[in-house]
Motif scaffolding. Structure first.
Motif, PDB file in Angstrom:
ATOM      1  N   VAL A   1      59.691  29.402  -4.875  1.00  0.00           N
ATOM      2  CA  VAL A   1      58.663  30.441  -4.827  1.00  0.00           C
ATOM      3  C   VAL A   1      58.807  31.314  -3.578  1.00  0.00           C
ATOM      4  O   VAL A   1      58.769  30.814  -2.455  1.00  0.00           O
ATOM      5  CB  VAL A   1      57.255  29.817  -4.859  1.00  0.00           C
ATOM      6  CG1 VAL A   1      56.187  30.917  -4.899  1.00  0.00           C
ATOM      7  CG2 VAL A   1      57.105  28.891  -6.053  1.00  0.00           C
ATOM      8  N   ALA A   2      58.951  32.622  -3.782  1.00  0.00           N
ATOM      9  CA  ALA A   2      58.963  33.579  -2.677  1.00  0.00           C
ATOM     10  C   ALA A   2      57.521  33.997  -2.382  1.00  0.00           C
ATOM     11  O   ALA A   2      57.117  35.137  -2.613  1.00  0.00           O
ATOM     12  CB  ALA A   2      59.821  34.786  -3.022  1.00  0.00           C
TER      13      ALA A   2
ATOM     14  N   ASP B   1      49.450  32.107  -3.891  1.00  0.00           N
ATOM     15  CA  ASP B   1      50.706  32.379  -4.586  1.00  0.00           C
ATOM     16  C   ASP B   1      51.298  31.095  -5.158  1.00  0.00           C
ATOM     17  O   ASP B   1      51.878  31.088  -6.247  1.00  0.00           O
ATOM     18  CB  ASP B   1      51.706  33.031  -3.637  1.00  0.00           C
ATOM     19  CG  ASP B   1      51.368  34.487  -3.339  1.00  0.00           C
ATOM     20  OD1 ASP B   1      50.420  35.023  -3.950  1.00  0.00           O
ATOM     21  OD2 ASP B   1      52.063  35.088  -2.501  1.00  0.00           O
ATOM     22  N   GLY B   2      51.153  29.995  -4.410  1.00  0.00           N
ATOM     23  CA  GLY B   2      51.652  28.714  -4.894  1.00  0.00           C
ATOM     24  C   GLY B   2      50.902  28.233  -6.125  1.00  0.00           C
ATOM     25  O   GLY B   2      51.512  27.746  -7.087  1.00  0.00           O
TER      26      GLY B   2
ATOM     27  N   ARG C   1      50.447  27.758 -12.184  1.00  0.00           N
ATOM     28  CA  ARG C   1      49.876  28.242 -13.443  1.00  0.00           C
ATOM     29  C   ARG C   1      50.971  28.834 -14.342  1.00  0.00           C
ATOM     30  O   ARG C   1      50.932  28.666 -15.559  1.00  0.00           O
ATOM     31  CB  ARG C   1      48.806  29.308 -13.148  1.00  0.00           C
ATOM     32  CG  ARG C   1      47.519  28.782 -12.524  1.00  0.00           C
ATOM     33  CD  ARG C   1      46.575  29.940 -12.215  1.00  0.00           C
ATOM     34  NE  ARG C   1      45.325  29.498 -11.599  1.00  0.00           N
ATOM     35  CZ  ARG C   1      44.233  29.165 -12.274  1.00  0.00           C
ATOM     36  NH1 ARG C   1      44.234  29.218 -13.598  1.00  0.00           N
ATOM     37  NH2 ARG C   1      43.141  28.775 -11.639  1.00  0.00           N
ATOM     38  N   TRP C   2      51.915  29.519 -13.734  1.00  0.00           N
ATOM     39  CA  TRP C   2      53.016  30.114 -14.504  1.00  0.00           C
ATOM     40  C   TRP C   2      53.816  29.027 -15.220  1.00  0.00           C
ATOM     41  O   TRP C   2      54.162  29.164 -16.399  1.00  0.00           O
ATOM     42  CB  TRP C   2      53.910  30.924 -13.566  1.00  0.00           C
ATOM     43  CG  TRP C   2      54.938  31.762 -14.272  1.00  0.00           C
ATOM     44  CD1 TRP C   2      54.818  33.069 -14.630  1.00  0.00           C
ATOM     45  CD2 TRP C   2      56.245  31.337 -14.686  1.00  0.00           C
ATOM     46  NE1 TRP C   2      55.973  33.486 -15.249  1.00  0.00           N
ATOM     47  CE2 TRP C   2      56.866  32.453 -15.298  1.00  0.00           C
ATOM     48  CE3 TRP C   2      56.950  30.141 -14.601  1.00  0.00           C
ATOM     49  CZ2 TRP C   2      58.158  32.403 -15.820  1.00  0.00           C
ATOM     50  CZ3 TRP C   2      58.242  30.081 -15.128  1.00  0.00           C
ATOM     51  CH2 TRP C   2      58.824  31.194 -15.722  1.00  0.00           C
ATOM     52  N   LEU C   3      54.132  27.950 -14.516  1.00  0.00           N
ATOM     53  CA  LEU C   3      54.873  26.851 -15.145  1.00  0.00           C
ATOM     54  C   LEU C   3      54.075  26.248 -16.300  1.00  0.00           C
ATOM     55  O   LEU C   3      54.624  26.004 -17.387  1.00  0.00           O
ATOM     56  CB  LEU C   3      55.189  25.761 -14.116  1.00  0.00           C
ATOM     57  CG  LEU C   3      56.376  26.005 -13.183  1.00  0.00           C
ATOM     58  CD1 LEU C   3      56.473  24.874 -12.166  1.00  0.00           C
ATOM     59  CD2 LEU C   3      57.677  26.125 -13.961  1.00  0.00           C
ATOM     60  N   LEU C   4      52.801  26.004 -16.070  1.00  0.00           N
ATOM     61  CA  LEU C   4      51.966  25.433 -17.124  1.00  0.00           C
ATOM     62  C   LEU C   4      51.911  26.365 -18.336  1.00  0.00           C
ATOM     63  O   LEU C   4      52.006  25.926 -19.483  1.00  0.00           O
ATOM     64  CB  LEU C   4      50.557  25.172 -16.597  1.00  0.00           C
ATOM     65  CG  LEU C   4      50.416  24.115 -15.492  1.00  0.00           C
ATOM     66  CD1 LEU C   4      48.973  24.057 -15.003  1.00  0.00           C
ATOM     67  CD2 LEU C   4      50.868  22.750 -15.976  1.00  0.00           C
TER      68      LEU C   4
ATOM     69  N   PRO D   1      53.733  35.693  -8.719  1.00  0.00           N
ATOM     70  CA  PRO D   1      54.498  36.176  -7.580  1.00  0.00           C
ATOM     71  C   PRO D   1      55.996  36.153  -7.835  1.00  0.00           C
ATOM     72  O   PRO D   1      56.430  35.684  -8.852  1.00  0.00           O
ATOM     73  CB  PRO D   1      54.091  35.288  -6.426  1.00  0.00           C
ATOM     74  CG  PRO D   1      53.682  34.018  -7.063  1.00  0.00           C
ATOM     75  CD  PRO D   1      53.253  34.341  -8.483  1.00  0.00           C
ATOM     76  N   ASP D   2      56.748  36.657  -6.903  1.00  0.00           N
ATOM     77  CA  ASP D   2      58.198  36.686  -7.032  1.00  0.00           C
ATOM     78  C   ASP D   2      58.722  35.266  -6.915  1.00  0.00           C
ATOM     79  O   ASP D   2      58.444  34.559  -5.993  1.00  0.00           O
ATOM     80  CB  ASP D   2      58.750  37.547  -5.886  1.00  0.00           C
ATOM     81  CG  ASP D   2      60.251  37.672  -5.942  1.00  0.00           C
ATOM     82  OD1 ASP D   2      60.815  37.337  -6.979  1.00  0.00           O
ATOM     83  OD2 ASP D   2      60.832  38.132  -4.942  1.00  0.00           O
TER      84      ASP D   2
END
Length: 258
Positions: free
Chosen positions: A47-48, A63-64, A69-72, A252-253
């Motif tokens: 994670v950037a 951001d973390g 949440r993105w992975l889930l 996030p990036d």
């Protein structure tokens, strides 16, 4: 995510790089992340997260949580996801897990902290034997770093230190720390508090090493040995029954590596 990654049901590692919240990135930690992917047999999402001066400490943590949440949302089950990070990233691996749980998200399968910063109150560190032995971290400057990146100027907020929070909901933890570094103080204190909270914790103290030495994978044999230990922990932590996945999103990036 990069093409050709395994089925999301196999899980992933969510990695937070170190750099005192002011430096470092996915490029500086690519070698370490790639090695951890091999030893854990998992893709790693690096994670950037935003750092000072773009944001303060809270923004990095948010951001973390967003990355989790993105992975889930993309089908990665929580019980197949392990958080990991070094130094400032070790702080994030715990803070993101605790904030995610507080927000009602499922706990990850495990947390790996490599030389993690876990307590902004430096009282114990200032009298620790390693304060003058640490060749990398100027321990006396840590309070200045807090004042720089804290969300609000003023007195120390105990809740910004993972070590002071309710740890009972955390999954199994692996802590790796160099024997002579000043952040050994944080790792030892956190291992005691995790034990008191009923959380399974393994503390590894590596003599003769420097702060966040596993980041030097490919350069130090001990770095690779530590990542093999971390990879084994991740494999064991993710070998548990599946649960339902929460469908949540965000940006996030970030970058993945296999």
């Amino acid at each position: 995510m990069a093409p050709g990654l395994p089925d999301p049901s196999a899980g992933a590692v969510l990695y937070f790089h170190g750099g005192a919240f002011v430096s470092g990135g996915i490029g500086t930690h690519r070698r370490c992340v790639s090695a951890l992917s091999r030893t854990s047999r998992k893709p790693v999402l690096s994670v950037a997260y935003r750092q000072f001066p773009a944001t303060h400490l809270g923004g990095s943590v948010r951001d973390g949580v967003f990355a989790y949440r993105w992975l889930l949302a993309h089908g990665y089950p929580a019980e197949r996801i392990v958080f990991a990070g070094d130094s400032a990233g070790g702080y994030l691996s715990f803070s993101v897990a605790l904030d995610a749980i507080a927000a009602g998200l499922p706990a990850p399968a495990g947390v790996v902290g490599i030389s993690p910063l876990l307590d902004w109150d430096c009282t114990d560190k200032q009298v620790h034997a390693n304060l003058r032995r640490d060749a990398y971290i100027p321990g006396r400057r840590l309070p200045t770093l807090y004042q720089l990146i804290a969300p609000v100027a003023g007195p120390l907020d105990p809740e910004l230190s993972p070590i002071n929070r309710d740890l009972q909901g955390l999954p199994p933890v692996l802590l790796q720390v160099a024997g002579s570094e000043v952040l050994r103080c944080d790792a030892e204190a956190m291992s005691r508090r995790l034990a008191a909270a009923g959380v399974d914790c393994t503390l590894q103290i590596w003599d003769g090493q420097i702060h966040a030495f596993p980041v030097l994978a490919g350069l130090l044999p001990e770095a690779m040995a530590a990542l093999i230990e971390a990879g084994s922990f991740i494999q064991e932590a993710t070998a548990r029954p599946r649960r339902a996945v929460t469908d949540l999103t965000g940006p996030p990036d970030m970058e993945a590596t296999a």
